[in-house]
Design a protein around this motif. Structure first.
Motif, PDB file in Angstrom:
ATOM      1  N   VAL A  13       0.828  -1.202   0.000  1.00 43.08           N
ATOM      2  CA  VAL A  13       0.000   0.000   0.000  1.00 43.08           C
ATOM      3  C   VAL A  13       0.863   1.254   0.000  1.00 43.08           C
ATOM      4  N   ASN A  14       2.079   1.157  -0.526  1.00 42.88           N
ATOM      5  CA  ASN A  14       3.013   2.268  -0.442  1.00 42.88           C
ATOM      6  C   ASN A  14       2.556   3.502  -1.204  1.00 42.88           C
ATOM      7  N   ASP A  15       1.672   3.324  -2.182  1.00 40.68           N
ATOM      8  CA  ASP A  15       1.248   4.450  -2.998  1.00 40.68           C
ATOM      9  C   ASP A  15      -0.038   5.090  -2.500  1.00 40.68           C
ATOM     10  N   ASP A  16      -0.543   4.660  -1.363  1.00 35.35           N
ATOM     11  CA  ASP A  16      -1.777   5.209  -0.816  1.00 35.35           C
ATOM     12  C   ASP A  16      -1.429   6.302   0.197  1.00 35.35           C
ATOM     13  N   PRO A  17      -1.581   7.568  -0.160  1.00 31.76           N
ATOM     14  CA  PRO A  17      -1.187   8.645   0.763  1.00 31.76           C
ATOM     15  C   PRO A  17      -2.038   8.683   2.023  1.00 31.76           C
ATOM     16  N   GLY A  18      -3.317   8.298   1.913  1.00 31.41           N
ATOM     17  CA  GLY A  18      -4.175   8.282   3.090  1.00 31.41           C
ATOM     18  C   GLY A  18      -3.702   7.268   4.115  1.00 31.41           C
ATOM     19  N   PHE A  19      -3.338   6.087   3.640  1.00 32.73           N
ATOM     20  CA  PHE A  19      -2.824   5.053   4.538  1.00 32.73           C
ATOM     21  C   PHE A  19      -1.510   5.504   5.160  1.00 32.73           C
ATOM     22  N   ALA A  20      -0.670   6.137   4.365  1.00 29.74           N
ATOM     23  CA  ALA A  20       0.628   6.599   4.864  1.00 29.74           C
ATOM     24  C   ALA A  20       0.444   7.592   6.008  1.00 29.74           C
ATOM     25  N   ARG A  21      -0.431   8.560   5.811  1.00 29.79           N
ATOM     26  CA  ARG A  21      -0.661   9.561   6.863  1.00 29.79           C
ATOM     27  C   ARG A  21      -1.231   8.916   8.120  1.00 29.79           C
ATOM     28  N   MET A  22      -2.183   7.997   7.936  1.00 23.32           N
ATOM     29  CA  MET A  22      -2.794   7.338   9.088  1.00 23.32           C
ATOM     30  C   MET A  22      -1.760   6.544   9.872  1.00 23.32           C
ATOM     31  N   LEU A  23      -0.910   5.796   9.165  1.00 25.62           N
ATOM     32  CA  LEU A  23       0.073   4.956   9.848  1.00 25.62           C
ATOM     33  C   LEU A  23       1.110   5.808  10.578  1.00 25.62           C
ATOM     34  N   ILE A  24       1.503   6.910   9.988  1.00 23.55           N
ATOM     35  CA  ILE A  24       2.470   7.796  10.642  1.00 23.55           C
ATOM     36  C   ILE A  24       1.869   8.394  11.913  1.00 23.55           C
ATOM     37  N   VAL A  25       0.603   8.790  11.841  1.00 25.74           N
ATOM     38  CA  VAL A  25      -0.072   9.329  13.029  1.00 25.74           C
ATOM     39  C   VAL A  25      -0.177   8.261  14.113  1.00 25.74           C
ATOM     40  N   LEU A  26      -0.517   7.035  13.724  1.00 30.59           N
ATOM     41  CA  LEU A  26      -0.624   5.946  14.698  1.00 30.59           C
ATOM     42  C   LEU A  26       0.722   5.642  15.342  1.00 30.59           C
ATOM     43  N   HIS A  27       1.778   5.694  14.547  1.00 34.74           N
ATOM     44  CA  HIS A  27       3.122   5.526  15.115  1.00 34.74           C
ATOM     45  C   HIS A  27       3.365   6.561  16.210  1.00 34.74           C
ATOM     46  N   SER A  28       3.040   7.797  15.902  1.00 34.69           N
ATOM     47  CA  SER A  28       3.281   8.882  16.853  1.00 34.69           C
ATOM     48  C   SER A  28       2.468   8.692  18.126  1.00 34.69           C
ATOM     49  N   ILE A  29       1.219   8.254  17.970  1.00 37.28           N
ATOM     50  CA  ILE A  29       0.345   8.067  19.135  1.00 37.28           C
ATOM     51  C   ILE A  29       0.871   6.951  20.038  1.00 37.28           C
TER      52      ILE A  29
END
Length: 233
Positions: A13-29
């Motif tokens: 799913v590397n080309d899905d910007p929505g997934f990328a943003r969500m996963l980065i936010v979850l990492h931070s949380i």
């Protein structure tokens, strides 16, 4: 993308910007939660095993966050929910054990794991949550941890949590399976529609008959090649 990166880091799913943003936010949380638990539970000392567990978790989350920023998400899809489970376990270990309100967060971790890894990885996170609950329950019953309500803890508490997790996992599995079937059906319908459209276009373009189409306002919207050959464009 760097072709030398291992396939298990590259993901699908590397080309899905929505997934990328969500996963980065979850990492931070989750990373923030792990660090906060270190401070809240007063385990910020090398003599406490929880300190080392949460420190290692924080390092793994930080590495996974960096990988996610560079577009490699597969590791993060597993480490984020797994890290949340570890953080919750550490919190209840240093809190009220099986009777800690944080126990309900295992359900949230399971939901998160199901969303990130899909139906086929859902039961793995269910087993991980059940293992964590068993660890907390047995530690409490055997006096390894001594919360104030330890005397009320028994196998019934563990089994209740098992039932809750299995119910959530089963419901998610059914829901995700139906969603997969709906997506497959939609893809099948789209393929059938495209095939029908291609056949219709092929028929129109090769037909010797004159075909002219108008819209509701009597404007010409289509004419086949036969019309063009007779009257020009």
């Amino acid at each position: 993308m760097n072709k030398k990166m291992p396939p298990w880091l590259q993901g699908t799913v590397n080309d899905d910007p929505g997934f990328a943003r969500m996963l980065i936010v979850l990492h931070s949380i989750v990373l923030t939660a792990a660090l906060a638990i270190l401070l809240i539970t007063n385990t910020f000392t090398p003599a406490n095993i929880t300190f080392w567990i949460l420190s290692l978790l924080s390092v793994l989350l930080l590495v996974s966050l960096v990988l996610s920023l560079y577009g490699y998400f597969s590791f993060g899809r597993f480490i984020v929910p797994a890290g949340l489970i570890v953080a919750i376990t550490a919190l209840v270990f240093n809190g009220q054990g099986m009777h800690d309100t944080a126990m309900v967060a295992f359900s949230a971790a399971l939901l998160l794991g199901g969303m990130l890894v899909g139906r086929h990885g859902l039961w793995g996170f269910t087993l991980l949550c059940m293992t964590a609950i068993t660890l907390v329950g047995l530690s409490e019953m055997n006096g390894i941890i001594t919360p104030t309500m330890r005397e009320y803890t028994g196998w019934d508490d563990i089994l209740i949590n098992y039932t809750l997790l299995i119910s959530i996992a089963t419901g998610m599995n059914v829901l995700m399976k139906r969603m997969e079937e709906s997506v497959k059906q939609a893809q099948t319908n789209e393929q059938a529609w495209r095939l029908s459209e291609e056949r219709f276009r092929s028929f129109m373009e090769t037909s010797p008959a004159i075909v002219i189409m108008k819209d509701a306002d009597s404007r010409y919207v289509y004419c086949n090649p036969r019309v063009e050959s007779l009257f020009g464009r």
